[in-house]
Design an enzyme around this catalytic site. Sequence first.
Site, PDB file in Angstrom:
ATOM      1  N   GLY A 277      33.492 -70.191 -33.329  1.00  0.00           N
ATOM      2  CA  GLY A 277      32.071 -70.489 -33.118  1.00  0.00           C
ATOM      3  C   GLY A 277      31.676 -70.357 -31.657  1.00  0.00           C
ATOM      4  O   GLY A 277      30.665 -70.907 -31.222  1.00  0.00           O
ATOM      5  N   LEU A 278      32.453 -69.594 -30.885  1.00  0.00           N
ATOM      6  CA  LEU A 278      32.165 -69.476 -29.450  1.00  0.00           C
ATOM      7  C   LEU A 278      31.618 -68.090 -29.082  1.00  0.00           C
ATOM      8  O   LEU A 278      31.660 -67.685 -27.928  1.00  0.00           O
ATOM      9  CB  LEU A 278      33.430 -69.791 -28.640  1.00  0.00           C
ATOM     10  CG  LEU A 278      33.983 -71.204 -28.843  1.00  0.00           C
ATOM     11  CD1 LEU A 278      35.287 -71.395 -28.072  1.00  0.00           C
ATOM     12  CD2 LEU A 278      32.969 -72.273 -28.413  1.00  0.00           C
TER      13      LEU A 278
ATOM     14  N   SER B 246      32.602 -64.966 -29.926  1.00  0.00           N
ATOM     15  CA  SER B 246      33.534 -63.908 -29.512  1.00  0.00           C
ATOM     16  C   SER B 246      33.024 -62.529 -29.924  1.00  0.00           C
ATOM     17  O   SER B 246      33.177 -61.563 -29.177  1.00  0.00           O
ATOM     18  CB  SER B 246      34.929 -64.150 -30.088  1.00  0.00           C
ATOM     19  OG  SER B 246      34.892 -64.132 -31.496  1.00  0.00           O
TER      20      SER B 246
ATOM     21  N   GLU C 279      26.046 -56.921 -33.707  1.00  0.00           N
ATOM     22  CA  GLU C 279      26.195 -58.211 -34.391  1.00  0.00           C
ATOM     23  C   GLU C 279      25.778 -58.112 -35.857  1.00  0.00           C
ATOM     24  O   GLU C 279      26.318 -58.794 -36.722  1.00  0.00           O
ATOM     25  CB  GLU C 279      25.348 -59.268 -33.671  1.00  0.00           C
ATOM     26  CG  GLU C 279      25.973 -59.759 -32.378  1.00  0.00           C
ATOM     27  CD  GLU C 279      27.132 -60.695 -32.666  1.00  0.00           C
ATOM     28  OE1 GLU C 279      28.274 -60.208 -32.806  1.00  0.00           O
ATOM     29  OE2 GLU C 279      26.893 -61.896 -32.769  1.00  0.00           O
TER      30      GLU C 279
ATOM     31  N   ASP D 108      23.547 -65.454 -30.085  1.00  0.00           N
ATOM     32  CA  ASP D 108      24.833 -65.212 -29.407  1.00  0.00           C
ATOM     33  C   ASP D 108      24.751 -64.009 -28.479  1.00  0.00           C
ATOM     34  O   ASP D 108      25.217 -64.055 -27.332  1.00  0.00           O
ATOM     35  CB  ASP D 108      25.951 -64.987 -30.442  1.00  0.00           C
ATOM     36  CG  ASP D 108      26.344 -66.263 -31.158  1.00  0.00           C
ATOM     37  OD1 ASP D 108      25.612 -67.255 -31.025  1.00  0.00           O
ATOM     38  OD2 ASP D 108      27.384 -66.268 -31.846  1.00  0.00           O
TER      39      ASP D 108
END
Length: 416
Positions: A141-142, A144, A183, A194
């Site tokens: 959830g960071l 990547s 994405e 993000d």
Amino acid sequence: MLAAPSNPIPQWLPFVASAPGKAILFGEHAVVYGKAAVAGSLSMRAYALVTPRTDGLMRLCLPDIGVDTTLGALPSAAAIASLAHPGDVATLLSAALLPQEGPGRTATLTFAYLAGALLPASVRQSGLTLCVRSLVPVGAGLGSSAAFSVSLAAALLRLGGRVSAADSAEERQLVDQWAFRGEQVAHGTPSGIDNAVATHGGFLAYTRGSSPRQLGAAHPTRVVICDTRVPKSTRVLVAGVRALRDQHPAAIDSVMDAIGALAEDAAQRFADPSAERLEDHLRGAVALNHALLAALGVSHPALERVRMISAAHKMPAKLTGAGGGGCALALVPQAAAASDVAAVCAELAAEGFACHPTVVGGAGVECAARVGAEAVAAWVERVAGGGCGDLADAFAALSAGALAELAPPVPRKLIP
Ligand code: MEV
């Protein structure tokens, strides 16, 4: 935006484009119901090294997830433009060339989509090697995949002559737009937050359906990201919150309103010139946001353990992302010494959690337009301890520790 590359660089030298991961500071789950969320860039980054070839091959090398593959032909820009959705790019590729399900397959499809759309004919003919190293944990959830898409889009746009250093508003907008398509390849219908954070860096406020808003003059903030290593499913957690809301609509809507108010308030306060006042505010708000998320049922005993250990070190923590396991974020006081951070990390590690001391709110995408082969080689030699034959292979072999030395971003250090 989909116009063909205009001024491809005629001859090019290896260069690195890099982009950060992200963490949600406030507003997860409530953002699904139209409330604001605030996210910030992490100092953990993805680094995309592109090196020219002469054999016409497209080599994609992702050593951190065990991918080293060579695509013969890329889809044409026209074929890509005709796709109904970027995720359909798989239909343009030979199934035999694609890795099995997982991050390697997603990354290969993203590469095929963006390279097919953006690479000029000259580079397609001569070929290239793309080697991406990432310090952003995958599946935590960071952000990547956004760090990957943004660094890749910046590198390919540069090869197409449409971006130079990715440091102007126009260039960043272009990078962001293409990274969003990347994405979409990876996630179908991402929100766009993000890739926006990975492109622009700093802190962004975001509400569903509107463009992310950059928060002015914020202070980069030290945090520890703690990965509980408890697997979670965002889909299941979001569905659980929805079921709770169906049962108790008025109560849950009040919780959502409260979370939204915390995010809105934090968004205002990031412009505060006083780092101390901001820190004071964030410490209370982080604890409160976590309590509200726990009321939604998305905490987990492992997250509560992180929260208790961090609190004992005067570092308030909250879950970040979907919860149910996954990651927590602990605020490190400005006054904390490196030994304080090491102490909390040691205690968390003893519980089996993975700790990443990092900074939120730093640089977005960077594209080292002026970096040449010699500078990259000198850098690889310095961090790898010498002896680099093939630059991409040496880059692929760098230890995570050597890469970490490069944060803040590689390119500034590489510019001769
Ligand atoms: C997950 O990282 C954040 C959630 O708010 C889901 C979403 O916004 O799509 C839980």
